[in-house]
Design a protein around this motif. Structure first.
Motif, mmCIF file in Angstrom:
data_model
loop_
_atom_site.group_PDB
_atom_site.id
_atom_site.type_symbol
_atom_site.label_atom_id
_atom_site.label_comp_id
_atom_site.label_asym_id
_atom_site.label_seq_id
_atom_site.Cartn_x
_atom_site.Cartn_y
_atom_site.Cartn_z
ATOM 1 N N GLU A 127 -13.534 11.124 -2.082
ATOM 2 C CA GLU A 127 -13.144 10.047 -1.331
ATOM 3 C C GLU A 127 -11.948 9.771 -1.115
ATOM 4 N N TYR A 141 2.424 10.225 1.335
ATOM 5 C CA TYR A 141 3.271 8.793 0.541
ATOM 6 C C TYR A 141 2.294 8.407 -0.675
ATOM 7 N N LEU A 174 -9.379 7.587 7.961
ATOM 8 C CA LEU A 174 -8.545 7.075 8.433
ATOM 9 C C LEU A 174 -8.504 6.984 10.362
ATOM 10 N N ARG A 192 -4.327 13.695 -2.523
ATOM 11 C CA ARG A 192 -4.177 12.447 -1.281
ATOM 12 C C ARG A 192 -3.363 12.419 -0.008
ATOM 13 N N ILE A 227 2.418 10.345 7.378
ATOM 14 C CA ILE A 227 3.671 10.542 6.467
ATOM 15 C C ILE A 227 3.046 10.215 4.831
ATOM 16 N N ARG A 283 2.231 5.599 9.409
ATOM 17 C CA ARG A 283 2.105 5.677 7.544
ATOM 18 C C ARG A 283 1.146 7.074 8.001
ATOM 19 N N ARG A 284 0.227 7.105 8.782
ATOM 20 C CA ARG A 284 -0.906 7.974 9.050
ATOM 21 C C ARG A 284 -0.577 9.376 8.967
ATOM 22 N N ALA A 331 -8.886 9.905 1.772
ATOM 23 C CA ALA A 331 -8.611 8.663 2.142
ATOM 24 C C ALA A 331 -8.010 8.341 3.883
ATOM 25 N N VAL A 332 -7.072 9.308 4.317
ATOM 26 C CA VAL A 332 -6.239 9.777 4.722
ATOM 27 C C VAL A 332 -7.055 10.055 6.397
#
Lengths: 384, 308
Positions: B94, B79, B102, B147, B77, B74-75, B98-99
């Motif tokens: 922020e 979304y 991560l 994002r 791709i 998922r990180r 986000a990704v």
């Protein structure tokens, strides 16, 4: 007729005026047990009375002022001056009388004094709300207020007031009872958090026990505090009689153990509800987005759900802490100690000033806890 | 390349998606369209393993997604969802990062990427320190797209991302997305129930109904020759010819000739735009310009109605 813009302030002023007219400023008694005679406000030192009355008049005038921001600032200033002038007036009057009276004479604070103090206090609280001060400003103002009070107290101005004498004569145990009170509340809150977390987890995950848990905790809330303290005596003494280890830990039917258990039980419902509301109100789409962009379960909980639930949790904790600070006073009845000890001793001896020795720190503790939680809430919401 | 082969998903024993097979080529802008409840979002959420298929396989670049760690998948791709789902307690900066965070990018890379992404999506830098609630719906979804793009994924999944926006914001974001797709070559899978949006954005379309794939093709192919009554009806039935004007470019219908016409139109414009210009100027033919603005021919109203 001019238009009233601050009905709260005007109402407070009217009530205070009634108190000032109908009661004494100081009550003078020949000794601690004899009944007292009221002395009117006008007998206090002229300058202090004049300043207090001018600020009173200013407060009345302010309730007709349109501009809210300016009004709340001026209210704070006038109320502060009135508070300090009333304190100085009471202290000054007692000092002057003590010069001529026999040493066993007592001067307790009267209705007129408390009316002025209450007016100043509530006017300040209301002005705070209206002025929308940041928490830093609030904390600074409270500190300045306390500094003024401490300055007057250390100069010996209040030494002849019976309330101050009660404080002075109980100085040694006051600190230990205060710490005892904090211990009761602190341990009870810690335990309540520990117990409410698994309960909240159950309630959040399974719908079947939810109503059961909430109604069970709700029933606890309906038990009067004295009754709950009393109800715990029998099972705890039975347990202590059965298991020696509990006796060694100092657990008994009376004392600190039932007090902490009772305070914890009262805290569970607001805390579990805070957890429940906090976590169920995390928006579904936010959790979905976190899932979809690759947060694992742990970071979703720590970085998304917990921070978003935190304000509701802290609100719950704020309610129960303030509640516990008050309820812990009752725990003195079952020998748990704490500030309630002074309150019940005072009631027993019909010594109002001794009651206040317990009650005033309790009120201040509750206010301090409230301010602390407001700061934490502001931090949690990232707005200060 | 994303390959879905015989993918099936049941909810409460009822098939939400059944025997769904579709191959998405790298770089395509694929729009998955169908009435609500037809299973298109489920298909999308199976591609990044938010929902696990009960049967069938999904491969991305030849690798079975079932065998990859789902968070890592998922990180990689992007979304985007209709309700945006920005983190309300994080600033815009922020949220965008986000990704990358991560993925534990370092601060310098994050800052550089933030610069690129705000420039790409034309996000005002003054907004970066604000919180999502201080932004309009259109601005929020712009951040939502930022994002999704932040960690530079080569696949982006979008679930009706613009459905809740006002028409102006929607049109702006559609244009930006087309532009970003054209110059980045990313694979985008976009779910919508809005036919106009699908026709505007898609390079490939897939029509779904009741959990099944009905038809795939380019927008023009599907509009020109819908294979069945469901597609025809969903495309707008009687209004189908009008929609076709939207997807056929002037270049497909004009005649190469010397032109004296005073009003001209670009070769890439749609027939609808040509017709609109004719109506606006009350004329029946327009000059046609090539990409460099040189006149190269003419388009007549008969070309639009009868073909070249």
């Amino acid at each position: 007729m001019p238009k009233v813009f601050d009905r709260v302030l005007l109402t407070l002023c009217c009530l205070a005026a009634l108190g000032v007219i109908s009661g004494g400023f100081l009550n003078r008694a020949p000794n601690r047990l004899a009944s007292s005679l009221p002395l009117a406000l006008w007998q206090a030192p002229k300058l202090e009375v004049l300043i207090a009355m001018i600020s009173f008049a200013v407060l009345i005038a302010l309730s007709f002022m349109r501009r809210e921001r300016l009004r709340s600032h001026a209210t704070l200033a006038a109320a502060t001056v009135m508070l300090w002038a009333s304190l100085a007036g009471a202290g000054g009057l007692a000092t002057r009388l003590a010069n001529t009276d026999p040493p066993q004479a007592r001067y307790s604070l009267g209705l007129a004094f408390w009316s002025l103090i209450a007016l100043a206090f509530f006017a300040m609280l209301d002005a705070f709300q209206r002025a929308k001060f940041t928490l830093v400003t609030r904390a600074g103002f409270c500190a300045a207020l306390c500094a003024g009070f401490v300055l007057m107290a250390t100069s010996g101005l209040f030494d002849n007031l019976s309330l101050a004498r009660e404080f002075a004569s109980h100085r040694d145990i006051l600190l230990s009872e205060l710490l005892r009170h904090l211990l009761l509340v602190g341990v009870a809150m810690g335990l309540a958090l520990l117990v409410s977390m698994p309960l909240a987890a159950v309630v959040l995950r399974f719908s079947f026990p939810r109503s059961f848990v909430f109604s069970g905790l709700g029933i606890v809330q309906t038990i009067p505090s004295i009754a709950l303290f009393g109800l715990l005596i029998a099972p705890l003494s039975a347990l202590a009689a059965r298991f020696a280890i509990l006796r060694d830990l100092g657990i008994n039917g009376t004392g600190i153990a039932p007090a902490i258990i009772a305070l914890m039980l009262y805290s569970l419902l607001p805390l579990v509800r805070g957890f429940y509301i906090g976590f169920t109100e995390v928006p579904v789409e936010v959790k979905d987005a976190a899932f979809g962009i690759g947060f694992d379960a742990k970071s979703t909980f720590l970085k998304v759900e917990l921070p978003l639930a935190l304000p509701a949790l802290l609100s719950g904790l704020r309610v129960v802490t303030i509640q516990a600070i008050g309820l812990a006073a009752v725990a003195a009845l079952i020998g748990a100690g704490g500030l309630g000890t002074f309150v019940f001793q005072g009631i027993g001896q019909y010594a109002l000033d001794l009651v206040l020795v317990g009650a005033i720190p309790i009120i201040l503790l509750a206010l301090a806890a409230d301010l602390t939680f407001q700061i934490l809430l502001g931090l949690a919401r990232r707005e200060l | 390349m994303i390959e879905l082969d015989g993918v099936t998903k049941y909810f409460d024993g009822l098939p939400a998606v059944s025997d769904f097979s579709w191959t998405i080529r790298t770089g395509d802008f694929c729009v998955l369209i169908g009435p609500s409840g037809c299973g298109k979002s489920t298909v999308l959420r199976m591609i990044n393993a938010m929902i696990l298929a009960d049967a069938g396989t999904i491969k991305i670049h030849g690798k079975m997604i079932a065998e990859m760690p789902p968070e890592k998948l998922r990180r990689g791709i992007g979304y985007v969802i209709q309700s945006v789902g920005l983190f309300p307690h994080w600033t815009i900066a922020e949220n965008i990062l986000a990704v990358p965070r991560l993925l534990k990018w370092n601060a310098a890379n994050c800052a550089a990427r933030l610069d690129e992404i705000t420039a790409l999506l034309q996000i005002d830098r003054a907004l970066l320190a604000r919180f999502p609630r201080q932004l309009s719906g259109g601005q929020q979804q712009r951040v939502g797209v930022a994002r999704a793009l932040a960690a530079d994924p080569d696949i982006i999944l979008m679930d009706e991302p613009f459905a809740a926006l006002d028409p102006v914001s929607r049109a702006n974001l559609q244009t930006e997305l087309s532009r970003i797709h054209a110059h980045s070559g990313k694979t985008i899978i976009f779910v919508t129930h809005d036919m106009d949006e699908a026709l505007k954005l898609a390079t490939r379309m897939a029509v779904m109904n009741k959990g099944k794939l009905v038809e795939t093709g380019t927008p023009a192919e599907i509009l020109n020759a819908p294979e069945n009554d469901f597609t025809r009806g969903f495309l707008g039935g009687d209004a189908l010819e009008m929609r076709l004007l939207d997807v056929v470019p002037v270049g497909a219908r004009f005649t190469r000739t010397k032109t004296e016409a005073s009003k001209t139109i670009g070769i890439d414009a749609s027939l609808k735009e040509a017709l609109n210009l004719m109506l606006a100027h009350r004329c029946i033919s327009l000059g046609v310009r090539d990409a460099n603005g040189r006149p190269i021919g003419e388009i007549h109203i008969e070309n639009i109605i009868k073909g070249a």
